[in-house]
Scaffold this motif. Sequence first.
Motif, mmCIF file in Angstrom:
data_model
loop_
_atom_site.group_PDB
_atom_site.id
_atom_site.type_symbol
_atom_site.label_atom_id
_atom_site.label_comp_id
_atom_site.label_asym_id
_atom_site.label_seq_id
_atom_site.Cartn_x
_atom_site.Cartn_y
_atom_site.Cartn_z
ATOM 1 N N MET A 9 0.823 -1.208 0.000
ATOM 2 C CA MET A 9 0.000 0.000 0.000
ATOM 3 C C MET A 9 0.858 1.259 0.000
ATOM 4 N N ASP A 10 2.002 1.196 0.662
ATOM 5 C CA ASP A 10 2.906 2.344 0.655
ATOM 6 C C ASP A 10 3.426 2.630 -0.748
ATOM 7 N N SER A 11 3.652 1.558 -1.527
ATOM 8 C CA SER A 11 4.213 1.747 -2.865
ATOM 9 C C SER A 11 3.141 2.005 -3.920
ATOM 10 N N MET A 36 -7.867 -3.765 5.358
ATOM 11 C CA MET A 36 -8.578 -2.505 5.577
ATOM 12 C C MET A 36 -8.151 -1.781 6.859
ATOM 13 N N PRO A 37 -7.921 -2.482 7.982
ATOM 14 C CA PRO A 37 -7.392 -1.767 9.145
ATOM 15 C C PRO A 37 -6.025 -1.143 8.874
ATOM 16 N N SER A 38 -5.186 -1.840 8.095
ATOM 17 C CA SER A 38 -3.888 -1.286 7.732
ATOM 18 C C SER A 38 -4.058 -0.014 6.910
ATOM 19 N N ALA A 39 -5.022 -0.026 5.989
ATOM 20 C CA ALA A 39 -5.307 1.172 5.194
ATOM 21 C C ALA A 39 -5.870 2.289 6.080
ATOM 22 N N ASP A 47 -1.403 9.697 5.376
ATOM 23 C CA ASP A 47 -0.912 9.279 4.064
ATOM 24 C C ASP A 47 -2.045 9.059 3.062
ATOM 25 N N MET A 48 -3.242 8.818 3.573
ATOM 26 C CA MET A 48 -4.392 8.558 2.719
ATOM 27 C C MET A 48 -5.623 9.262 3.286
ATOM 28 N N ASN A 49 -6.674 9.306 2.466
ATOM 29 C CA ASN A 49 -7.954 9.849 2.902
ATOM 30 C C ASN A 49 -8.864 8.687 3.267
ATOM 31 N N LEU A 50 -9.479 8.729 4.449
ATOM 32 C CA LEU A 50 -10.273 7.598 4.936
ATOM 33 C C LEU A 50 -11.449 7.283 4.016
ATOM 34 N N ALA A 158 -11.915 1.129 12.246
ATOM 35 C CA ALA A 158 -11.253 0.509 13.406
ATOM 36 C C ALA A 158 -9.750 0.717 13.333
ATOM 37 N N GLY A 159 -9.177 0.521 12.146
ATOM 38 C CA GLY A 159 -7.741 0.752 11.984
ATOM 39 C C GLY A 159 -7.364 2.202 12.193
ATOM 40 N N TYR A 160 -8.212 3.105 11.752
ATOM 41 C CA TYR A 160 -7.983 4.544 11.925
ATOM 42 C C TYR A 160 -7.953 4.907 13.406
#
Length: 204
Positions: A9-11, A36-39, A47-50, A158-160
Amino acid sequence: MADWIQNLMDSMGYFGILFLMIVENVFPPIPSELIMPSAGFAAARGDMNLVVVVLMGTLGSVLGTLPLYYLGRAFGEKRLMEWADKHGKWLTLSGKDIKQADDWFDRHGTKAVLFGRMVPGIRSLLSLPAGMSEMPMVKFLIYSAIGSALWSGALATAGYLLGENYDQVEQYIGPASRIILGVVVIAAVVWFIRRRQAAGRNEA
């Protein structure tokens, strides 16, 4: 696996989520409970928009249902009934059983797809009977999208909220998914044994 998912996901960014969620539906050992929790954690880092995370997770999940759906459509009720009447005796399975299962899915398929998309362990497998029962594609996609959006949204949120502890989601849901899958397998074995016993009594 968590490090590999995070690195992908980072790449690849959002397309990494899309790719992973497509693969997750075809190859369940890559769990959405980890993707999805990692995202969501990536969104918490900024780094991303939820919202986009949830949208990409939902899109990937829906696209991932299509291979099994089309596989079910390729077999279809008629072919499966013919196969069961010819070769299903050792499974105590008949064309009538296939017809009854198909009729059940015709009546309750929308609810099964909607809520089943939120049940770990079987969420990816429901596409097969949906295709076999020839559920209309538009209806299948709509209910799959709703269920997938709720599931992806809950996991990403949940990851957020958990931040660096996002992997706790998989630690709790992972065993639950294995239990659910185990219950399904046991139920199938019990059904098979009872059918064999009933067939033996009828022959006697």
